[in-house]
Design a protein around this motif. Sequence first.
Motif, PDB file in Angstrom:
ATOM      1  N   ARG A  90     103.825 -16.635  47.386  1.00 56.15           N
ATOM      2  CA  ARG A  90     104.236 -15.720  46.312  1.00 56.15           C
ATOM      3  C   ARG A  90     103.560 -16.106  44.992  1.00 56.15           C
ATOM      4  NH1 ARG A  90     108.614 -16.119  42.774  1.00 56.15           N
ATOM      5  NH2 ARG A  90     109.299 -17.971  43.890  1.00 56.15           N
ATOM      6  N   ILE A  91     103.493 -17.395  44.722  1.00 57.01           N
ATOM      7  CA  ILE A  91     102.875 -17.894  43.485  1.00 57.01           C
ATOM      8  C   ILE A  91     101.382 -17.584  43.464  1.00 57.01           C
ATOM      9  CG2 ILE A  91     102.242 -20.059  42.326  1.00 57.01           C
ATOM     10  CD1 ILE A  91     105.142 -21.038  43.117  1.00 57.01           C
ATOM     11  N   LEU A  92     100.695 -17.835  44.551  1.00 54.18           N
ATOM     12  CA  LEU A  92      99.255 -17.560  44.605  1.00 54.18           C
ATOM     13  C   LEU A  92      98.973 -16.057  44.532  1.00 54.18           C
ATOM     14  CD1 LEU A  92      98.157 -20.264  47.194  1.00 54.18           C
ATOM     15  CD2 LEU A  92      97.802 -20.289  44.707  1.00 54.18           C
ATOM     16  N   LYS A  93      99.816 -15.250  45.156  1.00 56.75           N
ATOM     17  CA  LYS A  93      99.652 -13.780  45.085  1.00 56.75           C
ATOM     18  C   LYS A  93      99.863 -13.269  43.662  1.00 56.75           C
ATOM     19  CE  LYS A  93     100.713 -12.166  49.713  1.00 56.75           C
ATOM     20  NZ  LYS A  93     101.710 -11.555  50.584  1.00 56.75           N
ATOM     21  N   ALA A  94     100.692 -13.963  42.880  1.00 60.03           N
ATOM     22  CA  ALA A  94     100.973 -13.532  41.509  1.00 60.03           C
ATOM     23  C   ALA A  94      99.763 -13.697  40.591  1.00 60.03           C
ATOM     24  CB  ALA A  94     102.157 -14.310  40.947  1.00 60.03           C
ATOM     25  N   GLY A  95      98.768 -14.495  41.009  1.00 64.73           N
ATOM     26  CA  GLY A  95      97.571 -14.646  40.188  1.00 64.73           C
ATOM     27  C   GLY A  95      97.175 -16.074  39.879  1.00 64.73           C
ATOM     28  N   PHE A  96      97.957 -17.045  40.343  1.00 68.54           N
ATOM     29  CA  PHE A  96      97.580 -18.445  40.125  1.00 68.54           C
ATOM     30  C   PHE A  96      96.371 -18.784  40.980  1.00 68.54           C
ATOM     31  CE2 PHE A  96     101.903 -18.500  38.589  1.00 68.54           C
ATOM     32  CZ  PHE A  96     101.868 -19.422  37.543  1.00 68.54           C
ATOM     33  N   ASN A  97      95.512 -19.661  40.464  1.00 64.51           N
ATOM     34  CA  ASN A  97      94.323 -20.082  41.193  1.00 64.51           C
ATOM     35  C   ASN A  97      94.597 -21.253  42.127  1.00 64.51           C
ATOM     36  OD1 ASN A  97      93.473 -19.059  38.335  1.00 64.51           O
ATOM     37  ND2 ASN A  97      91.784 -18.616  39.718  1.00 64.51           N
ATOM     38  N   ASP A  98      95.623 -22.055  41.794  1.00 67.22           N
ATOM     39  CA  ASP A  98      95.953 -23.212  42.612  1.00 67.22           C
ATOM     40  C   ASP A  98      97.413 -23.551  42.391  1.00 67.22           C
ATOM     41  OD1 ASP A  98      95.524 -25.330  44.413  1.00 67.22           O
ATOM     42  OD2 ASP A  98      93.690 -25.964  43.400  1.00 67.22           O
ATOM     43  N   TYR A  99      97.875 -24.570  43.106  1.00 60.52           N
ATOM     44  CA  TYR A  99      99.302 -24.852  43.176  1.00 60.52           C
ATOM     45  C   TYR A  99      99.501 -26.343  43.436  1.00 60.52           C
ATOM     46  CZ  TYR A  99     103.849 -24.840  45.606  1.00 60.52           C
ATOM     47  OH  TYR A  99     105.122 -25.099  45.999  1.00 60.52           O
ATOM     48  N   ILE A 100     100.454 -26.961  42.752  1.00 59.81           N
ATOM     49  CA  ILE A 100     100.871 -28.323  43.063  1.00 59.81           C
ATOM     50  C   ILE A 100     102.388 -28.374  42.922  1.00 59.81           C
ATOM     51  CG2 ILE A 100     100.501 -29.194  40.718  1.00 59.81           C
ATOM     52  CD1 ILE A 100      99.660 -31.885  42.014  1.00 59.81           C
ATOM     53  N   SER A 101     103.045 -28.984  43.902  1.00 58.60           N
ATOM     54  CA  SER A 101     104.509 -29.039  43.851  1.00 58.60           C
ATOM     55  C   SER A 101     104.982 -30.402  43.379  1.00 58.60           C
ATOM     56  CB  SER A 101     105.114 -28.699  45.215  1.00 58.60           C
ATOM     57  OG  SER A 101     104.716 -29.634  46.186  1.00 58.60           O
ATOM     58  N   LYS A 102     106.089 -30.389  42.653  1.00 55.32           N
ATOM     59  CA  LYS A 102     106.719 -31.604  42.136  1.00 55.32           C
ATOM     60  C   LYS A 102     107.660 -32.148  43.209  1.00 55.32           C
ATOM     61  CE  LYS A 102     107.086 -29.587  37.542  1.00 55.32           C
ATOM     62  NZ  LYS A 102     108.049 -29.105  36.559  1.00 55.32           N
ATOM     63  N   PRO A 103     107.818 -33.433  43.312  1.00 56.25           N
ATOM     64  CA  PRO A 103     107.074 -34.476  42.591  1.00 56.25           C
ATOM     65  C   PRO A 103     105.683 -34.636  43.196  1.00 56.25           C
ATOM     66  CG  PRO A 103     108.591 -35.495  44.126  1.00 56.25           C
ATOM     67  CD  PRO A 103     108.808 -34.010  44.224  1.00 56.25           C
ATOM     68  N   TYR A 104     104.737 -35.037  42.387  1.00 60.31           N
ATOM     69  CA  TYR A 104     103.365 -35.207  42.850  1.00 60.31           C
ATOM     70  C   TYR A 104     102.854 -36.574  42.405  1.00 60.31           C
ATOM     71  CZ  TYR A 104     102.915 -33.454  38.093  1.00 60.31           C
ATOM     72  OH  TYR A 104     103.080 -33.257  36.754  1.00 60.31           O
ATOM     73  N   MET A 105     101.841 -37.030  43.083  1.00 61.78           N
ATOM     74  CA  MET A 105     101.170 -38.271  42.699  1.00 61.78           C
ATOM     75  C   MET A 105     100.143 -37.934  41.619  1.00 61.78           C
ATOM     76  SD  MET A 105     102.605 -40.508  44.619  1.00 61.78           S
ATOM     77  CE  MET A 105     101.543 -41.933  44.457  1.00 61.78           C
ATOM     78  N   ILE A 106      99.894 -38.846  40.707  1.00 64.53           N
ATOM     79  CA  ILE A 106      98.945 -38.584  39.622  1.00 64.53           C
ATOM     80  C   ILE A 106      97.556 -38.289  40.179  1.00 64.53           C
ATOM     81  CG2 ILE A 106      98.322 -40.991  39.150  1.00 64.53           C
ATOM     82  CD1 ILE A 106      98.452 -40.138  36.107  1.00 64.53           C
ATOM     83  N   GLU A 107      97.195 -38.928  41.300  1.00 66.28           N
ATOM     84  CA  GLU A 107      95.882 -38.669  41.916  1.00 66.28           C
ATOM     85  C   GLU A 107      95.781 -37.217  42.386  1.00 66.28           C
ATOM     86  OE1 GLU A 107      97.977 -41.117  43.316  1.00 66.28           O
ATOM     87  OE2 GLU A 107      97.140 -42.785  42.189  1.00 66.28           O
ATOM     88  N   ASP A 108      96.901 -36.671  42.896  1.00 66.38           N
ATOM     89  CA  ASP A 108      96.902 -35.271  43.342  1.00 66.38           C
ATOM     90  C   ASP A 108      96.762 -34.323  42.154  1.00 66.38           C
ATOM     91  OD1 ASP A 108      97.233 -36.128  45.987  1.00 66.38           O
ATOM     92  OD2 ASP A 108      99.422 -36.052  45.828  1.00 66.38           O
ATOM     93  N   LEU A 109      97.445 -34.641  41.056  1.00 60.83           N
ATOM     94  CA  LEU A 109      97.325 -33.837  39.843  1.00 60.83           C
ATOM     95  C   LEU A 109      95.887 -33.858  39.333  1.00 60.83           C
ATOM     96  CD1 LEU A 109      98.636 -32.141  37.591  1.00 60.83           C
ATOM     97  CD2 LEU A 109      99.150 -34.297  36.415  1.00 60.83           C
ATOM     98  N   GLU A 110      95.292 -35.040  39.290  1.00 63.15           N
ATOM     99  CA  GLU A 110      93.901 -35.162  38.839  1.00 63.15           C
ATOM    100  C   GLU A 110      92.951 -34.379  39.740  1.00 63.15           C
ATOM    101  OE1 GLU A 110      93.398 -39.396  38.632  1.00 63.15           O
ATOM    102  OE2 GLU A 110      94.125 -39.479  36.570  1.00 63.15           O
ATOM    103  N   ALA A 111      93.201 -34.395  41.045  1.00 68.28           N
ATOM    104  CA  ALA A 111      92.343 -33.652  41.981  1.00 68.28           C
ATOM    105  C   ALA A 111      92.433 -32.150  41.715  1.00 68.28           C
ATOM    106  CB  ALA A 111      92.730 -33.972  43.418  1.00 68.28           C
ATOM    107  N   ILE A 112      93.653 -31.656  41.464  1.00 69.87           N
ATOM    108  CA  ILE A 112      93.850 -30.228  41.159  1.00 69.87           C
ATOM    109  C   ILE A 112      93.136 -29.873  39.855  1.00 69.87           C
ATOM    110  CG2 ILE A 112      95.609 -28.576  40.382  1.00 69.87           C
ATOM    111  CD1 ILE A 112      95.923 -28.798  43.278  1.00 69.87           C
TER     112      ILE A 112
END
Length: 151
Positions: free
Chosen positions: A109-131
């Motif tokens: 639903r989030i990606l269909k709304a127009g977002f280019n990418d997605y990360i869910s909480k809680p996340y690792m800082i390395e995953d955030l940096e990769a996004i």
Amino acid sequence: MYLANSFMSDEKKQNSHQPLILAVEDHDDSLLLISYALESMGCRFICQTDCSATVLVAKEYQPDLILLDILLPGLSGIDVVRHLKQEPLTCTIPVVAVTALASREDQERILKAGFNDYISKPYMIEDLEAIISRGLGKRLGIHSAFELCQD
């Protein structure tokens, strides 16, 4: 003024060749983690705790990437991304959903709304940096916070 709920990193004008990220997050701890990651990556950033002026700030500052929480007071991140994608000045800016909504249906639903990418909480800082790196593409020549801590 509409920037009352915004904070911009100190390097705003000095290093205009560095990518500029707009981060919209209503939880201080999450915003602190995001700002730490962005700073360690060498990015300039604007932080907002509410989304009432996100479209105006994005139009004025033309960030290279927007990190947008979904569950915000007032307008939801989904409403905000729809406004961003309708504006000629902001429609091409990549927008990443940063959210606690983690189900497969939520992600679709989030990606269909127009977002280019997605990360869910809680996340690792390395995953955030990769996004962030993926969203910025070649505009970023950085070392991750994880790599910096290894030195």
